[in-house]
Design a protein around this motif. Structure first.
Motif, PDB file in Angstrom:
ATOM      1  N   ALA A   2      -3.286  -3.270 -10.339  1.00 25.47           N
ATOM      2  CA  ALA A   2      -2.187  -2.597 -11.018  1.00 25.47           C
ATOM      3  C   ALA A   2      -1.491  -1.593 -10.110  1.00 25.47           C
ATOM      4  N   SER A   3      -2.211  -1.108  -9.085  1.00 24.76           N
ATOM      5  CA  SER A   3      -1.616  -0.146  -8.151  1.00 24.76           C
ATOM      6  C   SER A   3      -2.313  -0.263  -6.802  1.00 24.76           C
ATOM      7  N   LEU A   4      -1.714   0.344  -5.788  1.00 24.91           N
ATOM      8  CA  LEU A   4      -2.304   0.331  -4.453  1.00 24.91           C
ATOM      9  C   LEU A   4      -3.654   1.043  -4.427  1.00 24.91           C
ATOM     10  N   LYS A   5      -3.837   2.010  -5.314  1.00 23.80           N
ATOM     11  CA  LYS A   5      -5.102   2.741  -5.340  1.00 23.80           C
ATOM     12  C   LYS A   5      -6.288   1.825  -5.634  1.00 23.80           C
ATOM     13  N   ASP A   6      -6.022   0.716  -6.317  1.00 23.63           N
ATOM     14  CA  ASP A   6      -7.097  -0.220  -6.642  1.00 23.63           C
ATOM     15  C   ASP A   6      -7.630  -0.939  -5.407  1.00 23.63           C
ATOM     16  N   LEU A   7      -6.912  -0.827  -4.273  1.00 26.58           N
ATOM     17  CA  LEU A   7      -7.339  -1.456  -3.026  1.00 26.58           C
ATOM     18  C   LEU A   7      -8.147  -0.501  -2.158  1.00 26.58           C
ATOM     19  N   ALA A   8      -8.364   0.709  -2.653  1.00 25.31           N
ATOM     20  CA  ALA A   8      -8.982   1.751  -1.828  1.00 25.31           C
ATOM     21  C   ALA A   8     -10.389   1.391  -1.376  1.00 25.31           C
ATOM     22  N   GLY A   9     -11.122   0.634  -2.166  1.00 28.60           N
ATOM     23  CA  GLY A   9     -12.494   0.290  -1.800  1.00 28.60           C
ATOM     24  C   GLY A   9     -12.626  -0.911  -0.892  1.00 28.60           C
ATOM     25  N   CYS A  10     -11.516  -1.505  -0.491  1.00 24.36           N
ATOM     26  CA  CYS A  10     -11.561  -2.707   0.360  1.00 24.36           C
ATOM     27  C   CYS A  10     -11.855  -2.325   1.811  1.00 24.36           C
ATOM     28  N   ASP A  11     -12.698  -3.107   2.470  1.00 18.19           N
ATOM     29  CA  ASP A  11     -12.980  -2.832   3.881  1.00 18.19           C
ATOM     30  C   ASP A  11     -12.064  -3.614   4.815  1.00 18.19           C
ATOM     31  N   THR A  12     -11.266  -4.527   4.241  1.00 22.88           N
ATOM     32  CA  THR A  12     -10.291  -5.287   5.019  1.00 22.88           C
ATOM     33  C   THR A  12      -8.992  -5.329   4.230  1.00 22.88           C
ATOM     34  N   LEU A  13      -7.884  -5.046   4.901  1.00 23.54           N
ATOM     35  CA  LEU A  13      -6.575  -5.090   4.267  1.00 23.54           C
ATOM     36  C   LEU A  13      -5.696  -6.106   4.980  1.00 23.54           C
ATOM     37  N   LEU A  14      -4.965  -6.892   4.198  1.00 23.42           N
ATOM     38  CA  LEU A  14      -4.010  -7.858   4.733  1.00 23.42           C
ATOM     39  C   LEU A  14      -2.617  -7.379   4.361  1.00 23.42           C
ATOM     40  N   LEU A  15      -1.866  -6.937   5.365  1.00 25.41           N
ATOM     41  CA  LEU A  15      -0.539  -6.371   5.146  1.00 25.41           C
ATOM     42  C   LEU A  15       0.510  -7.474   5.229  1.00 25.41           C
ATOM     43  N   CYS A  16       1.122  -7.793   4.092  1.00 23.83           N
ATOM     44  CA  CYS A  16       2.095  -8.887   4.027  1.00 23.83           C
ATOM     45  C   CYS A  16       3.431  -8.422   3.464  1.00 23.83           C
ATOM     46  N   THR A  17       3.732  -7.143   3.602  1.00 18.63           N
ATOM     47  CA  THR A  17       5.002  -6.621   3.115  1.00 18.63           C
ATOM     48  C   THR A  17       6.118  -6.915   4.118  1.00 18.63           C
ATOM     49  N   LYS A  18       7.350  -6.645   3.707  1.00 17.77           N
ATOM     50  CA  LYS A  18       8.443  -6.612   4.664  1.00 17.77           C
ATOM     51  C   LYS A  18       8.209  -5.418   5.598  1.00 17.77           C
ATOM     52  N   PRO A  19       8.623  -5.505   6.856  1.00 12.56           N
ATOM     53  CA  PRO A  19       8.349  -4.410   7.814  1.00 12.56           C
ATOM     54  C   PRO A  19       8.811  -3.049   7.327  1.00 12.56           C
ATOM     55  N   GLN A  20       9.976  -3.007   6.688  1.00  8.70           N
ATOM     56  CA  GLN A  20      10.526  -1.723   6.263  1.00  8.70           C
ATOM     57  C   GLN A  20       9.769  -1.116   5.080  1.00  8.70           C
ATOM     58  N   GLN A  21       8.901  -1.897   4.442  1.00  4.55           N
ATOM     59  CA  GLN A  21       8.114  -1.389   3.312  1.00  4.55           C
ATOM     60  C   GLN A  21       6.704  -0.995   3.729  1.00  4.55           C
ATOM     61  N   ALA A  22       6.327  -1.303   4.964  1.00  4.24           N
ATOM     62  CA  ALA A  22       4.936  -1.141   5.384  1.00  4.24           C
ATOM     63  C   ALA A  22       4.510   0.320   5.465  1.00  4.24           C
ATOM     64  N   ALA A  23       5.361   1.184   5.978  1.00  5.53           N
ATOM     65  CA  ALA A  23       4.977   2.584   6.169  1.00  5.53           C
ATOM     66  C   ALA A  23       4.632   3.251   4.845  1.00  5.53           C
ATOM     67  N   ALA A  24       5.450   3.005   3.832  1.00  2.49           N
ATOM     68  CA  ALA A  24       5.197   3.611   2.528  1.00  2.49           C
ATOM     69  C   ALA A  24       3.906   3.092   1.920  1.00  2.49           C
ATOM     70  N   ALA A  25       3.658   1.793   2.059  1.00  2.59           N
ATOM     71  CA  ALA A  25       2.445   1.198   1.491  1.00  2.59           C
ATOM     72  C   ALA A  25       1.201   1.756   2.166  1.00  2.59           C
ATOM     73  N   LEU A  26       1.226   1.864   3.483  1.00  2.00           N
ATOM     74  CA  LEU A  26       0.057   2.368   4.205  1.00  2.00           C
ATOM     75  C   LEU A  26      -0.140   3.865   3.961  1.00  2.00           C
ATOM     76  N   SER A  27       0.947   4.579   3.798  1.00  4.65           N
ATOM     77  CA  SER A  27       0.851   6.008   3.509  1.00  4.65           C
ATOM     78  C   SER A  27       0.145   6.248   2.182  1.00  4.65           C
ATOM     79  N   ALA A  28       0.437   5.390   1.199  1.00  2.00           N
ATOM     80  CA  ALA A  28      -0.184   5.528  -0.117  1.00  2.00           C
ATOM     81  C   ALA A  28      -1.681   5.251  -0.074  1.00  2.00           C
ATOM     82  N   LEU A  29      -2.104   4.460   0.912  1.00  2.00           N
ATOM     83  CA  LEU A  29      -3.523   4.105   1.022  1.00  2.00           C
ATOM     84  C   LEU A  29      -4.313   5.071   1.899  1.00  2.00           C
ATOM     85  N   ARG A  30      -3.614   5.822   2.728  1.00  2.00           N
ATOM     86  CA  ARG A  30      -4.273   6.567   3.785  1.00  2.00           C
ATOM     87  C   ARG A  30      -5.323   7.551   3.261  1.00  2.00           C
TER      88      ARG A  30
END
Length: 266
Positions: A53-81
């Motif tokens: 339902a949200s990026l926070k639900d991925l917080a426990g993952c030990d591997t992430l697959l980033l498949c966003t558009k390049p311009q959306q990647a920074a915001a997505a990774l910032s939310a997970l950091r």
């Protein structure tokens, strides 16, 4: 491994579905997030995996697959950091994002792999290259190879060579589509119905490519096997050589590679 997928579009779905189908990954090991509910639902249906339902639900993952558009990647990774685990692996298929960039934006302490897949991965016939960060392990390299290899072939390379991968296999499908269209047009010009000409052209390229891969013979050898003295094939080849097909394709790959380098610098 617990894999979190950021961006549940066609490529992310194809990679996970292929890995699950090949047995390289269990559907219960994967959770995917996309801001668009329809994309999340389609991902879950195609892969059998969970939708977040949200990026926070991925917080426990030990591997992430980033498949966003390049311009959306920074915001997505910032939310997970802030919420991500302290150690893990980030695999990015976002075009143009370098290992250095990933190191600056990914959660602290993570390893990184940059991949360049191509669209035939969507039908299980992909050709990909990938490069690993200096702190990536051999197990990380194998993870990327298994994931990309589940939908085609995958090659571990030095990062600067990924621009050539982009120019050849990344842009290459468009060059081949153009060739199929042109061959079909030639068939229509010579009297064939459009639908038959298109199928003959597409199957001819697929069959020829399969012969190269399965026989292990050099394309020149296979070409010579079709080219009889004073026959139809040599007449066509002479016309292609006169009009510069070979050099045009070489220059197309070179130009696409050069453009990839320019985009990476910008």
């Amino acid at each position: 491994m617990k894999l979190g997928v950021i961006g549940c579009g066609k490529m992310g779905t194809a990679l996970v579905a292929g890995a699950v189908r090949a047995g390289a990954l269990g559907a219960d090991q994967v959770i995917g997030f996309d801001p668009h509910p329809a994309a999340r639902d389609a991902f879950a249906t195609a892969t059998g995996s969970l939708a977040a339902a949200s990026l926070k639900d991925l917080a426990g993952c030990d591997t992430l697959l980033l498949c966003t558009k390049p311009q959306q990647a920074a915001a997505a990774l910032s939310a997970l950091r802030e919420s991500a685990t302290t150690e893990g692996l980030l695999i990015s298929v976002a075009a143009g994002l370098t290992l250095e960039w990933l190191g600056q934006h990914a959660p602290s302490g993570w390893r990184h792999i940059r991949c360049m897949p191509n669209t035939p991965a969507l039908v299980g016939e992909g050709a990909a290259g990938f490069a690993c960060s200096k702190n990536a392990t051999e197990a990380d390299r194998q993870t990327a190879h298994d994931l990309l290899g589940a939908v085609g072939s995958a090659h571990s390379l030095a990062e600067p060579l990924l621009d050539a991968v982009t120019g050849l296999s990344g842009s290459g499908p468009a060059f081949v589509f153009l060739m199929i269209e042109a061959l079909a047009d030639g068939g229509v010009r010579s009297g064939l119905p459009r639908d038959i000409a298109l199928e003959l052209a597409a199957r001819t390229l697929r069959g020829a490519a399969t012969m190269v891969l399965e026989t292990g013979l050099h394309p020149g050898q296979l070409k010579d096997q079709v080219t009889s003295p004073a026959g139809t094939t040599i007449a066509g080849i002479a016309e292609l050589e006169a009009r510069g097909l070979r050099s045009a394709l070489i220059e197309a790959v070179t130009a696409a590679t050069r453009r990839s380098q320019e985009l990476g610098r910008s």
